[in-house]
Write an enzyme that holds these catalytic residues in place. Structure first.
Site, PDB file in Angstrom:
ATOM      1  N   HIS A  78     -39.442  17.181  44.753  1.00  0.00           N
ATOM      2  CA  HIS A  78     -38.992  18.459  45.323  1.00  0.00           C
ATOM      3  C   HIS A  78     -39.738  19.632  44.667  1.00  0.00           C
ATOM      4  O   HIS A  78     -39.130  20.622  44.269  1.00  0.00           O
ATOM      5  CB  HIS A  78     -37.478  18.633  45.145  1.00  0.00           C
ATOM      6  CG  HIS A  78     -36.886  19.595  46.143  1.00  0.00           C
ATOM      7  ND1 HIS A  78     -35.569  19.530  46.532  1.00  0.00           N
ATOM      8  CD2 HIS A  78     -37.422  20.638  46.816  1.00  0.00           C
ATOM      9  CE1 HIS A  78     -35.309  20.505  47.399  1.00  0.00           C
ATOM     10  NE2 HIS A  78     -36.426  21.185  47.590  1.00  0.00           N
ATOM     11  N   GLU A 116     -30.738  13.859  44.672  1.00  0.00           N
ATOM     12  CA  GLU A 116     -31.765  14.360  43.757  1.00  0.00           C
ATOM     13  C   GLU A 116     -31.153  14.609  42.383  1.00  0.00           C
ATOM     14  O   GLU A 116     -30.066  15.190  42.300  1.00  0.00           O
ATOM     15  CB  GLU A 116     -32.379  15.648  44.317  1.00  0.00           C
ATOM     16  CG  GLU A 116     -33.135  15.425  45.622  1.00  0.00           C
ATOM     17  CD  GLU A 116     -33.811  16.684  46.140  1.00  0.00           C
ATOM     18  OE1 GLU A 116     -33.893  17.687  45.400  1.00  0.00           O
ATOM     19  OE2 GLU A 116     -34.281  16.668  47.298  1.00  0.00           O
ATOM     20  N   ARG A 172     -34.719  19.163  53.966  1.00  0.00           N
ATOM     21  CA  ARG A 172     -33.612  18.755  53.115  1.00  0.00           C
ATOM     22  C   ARG A 172     -33.384  17.264  53.293  1.00  0.00           C
ATOM     23  O   ARG A 172     -33.418  16.746  54.413  1.00  0.00           O
ATOM     24  CB  ARG A 172     -32.331  19.543  53.447  1.00  0.00           C
ATOM     25  CG  ARG A 172     -32.353  20.989  52.975  1.00  0.00           C
ATOM     26  CD  ARG A 172     -32.369  21.074  51.457  1.00  0.00           C
ATOM     27  NE  ARG A 172     -32.388  22.436  50.936  1.00  0.00           N
ATOM     28  CZ  ARG A 172     -33.480  23.115  50.608  1.00  0.00           C
ATOM     29  NH1 ARG A 172     -34.672  22.550  50.784  1.00  0.00           N
ATOM     30  NH2 ARG A 172     -33.405  24.328  50.119  1.00  0.00           N
TER      31      ARG A 172
END
Length: 296
Positions: free
Chosen positions: A278, A259, A230
């Site tokens: 991601h 993000e 993360r």
């Protein structure tokens, strides 16, 4: 399409499905949810929607997240629910693809792919020495299912030495994968011991900023960071400074503090950074596999 697994032959005969949907109405309404026993949270499940489902389902016994991380869920509302539902995640579903990403990233910098790309762009035929991964040390911050998958692929596939950080080092007795195990508070020592450092830890209050400036400095000018847990677990500002100044060899980033990654981020302009949006575990079948795991 992945929700077809909910009506497969492996689904228990006595069970029924209310949804799927992205609203209480689509899930059958408050009256139907009053009898719900379990809730499957797939993509698109907002914290507000799950909180509404929790309020409408007094007998809910199980909340399952179809992803590895659960920090985006309303954890306080789940904990306060009168039926005390169990919370589970898709542990193990994404481990192999993330391990492959981690070792691809290590090989990217061992082969100095940024230099190869520059030379190709300049039509420059330049031979130079490259590194093997064999004999190098992979450090793992967050030795859970994903961390162990990285360790296994590194050791068995590439002949690397493995060092791991975990809350209870004694649990690694007889594991056979880590050559050395570090305990809490030894992240800097782990970084000093590593050529490549993988951050695969989940996001908790204790792991915010766990890969700090001091840890990155301990990793040193020859070190490479691979971040796939993360984003907030890594001090991104310090990372950018060290990458730009030569304090680190490189970084592979699949997760970020914000993000989508803002266009203003200095990470975009650094040649020694491998970026992915991601999606390191976003295989063609990952959603099907995750729902099938829930059904099983």
């Amino acid at each position: 399409p992945e929700l077809a697994s909910l009506s497969s032959d492996s689904w228990p005969a006595a069970a029924s499905v209310l949804g799927p949907g992205l609203s209480l109405e689509a899930l059958g309404g408050a009256e139907a949810l009053a009898g719900a026993d379990a809730c499957l949270c797939c993509g698109g499940t907002s914290p507000a929607l799950l909180a509404a489902v929790l309020a409408a389902a007094p007998r809910l016994r199980w909340v399952h997240c179809a992803f590895a991380g659960v920090s985006h869920l309303p954890l306080a509302a789940i904990a306060a629910h009168p039926a005390a539902p169990a919370l589970t995640n898709a542990k193990g579903v994404f481990s192999r693809s993330l391990a492959e990403y981690a070792l691809m990233a290590c090989k990217h910098f061992a082969m100095d792919v940024p230099r190869l790309v520059r030379n190709k762009r300049q039509r420059r035929y330049e031979r130079f020495c490259v590194e093997e991964l064999a004999g190098k040390t992979l450090g793992v911050v967050g030795y859970g299912d994903i961390g162990r998958a990285c360790a296994r692929l590194a050791k068995e596939g590439f002949g690397m030495r493995v060092a791991a950080l975990r809350r209870r080092p004694e649990l690694s007795g007889g594991d056979g994968l880590p050559d050395k195990v570090y305990g809490p508070g030894e992240v800097e020592a782990l970084a000093r011991d590593s050529d490549y450092l993988v951050c695969a830890t989940p996001l908790t209050e204790a792991t915010v900023g766990v890969v700090s400036r001091a840890v990155l400095e301990a990793l040193g000018p020859g070190g490479v960071l691979v971040s796939l847990g993360r984003g907030p677990c890594v001090d991104e500002a310090a990372l950018c400074e060290l990458l730009a100044s030569g304090g680190l060899k490189g970084a592979a980033m699949d997760v970020f503090q914000v993000e989508p990654l803002p266009e203003s981020s200095p990470l975009w302009d650094l040649d020694n950074v491998l970026l992915s949006p991601h999606n390191a575990d976003m295989t063609a079948t990952f959603q099907h596999e995750s729902v099938a795991f829930f059904v099983e």
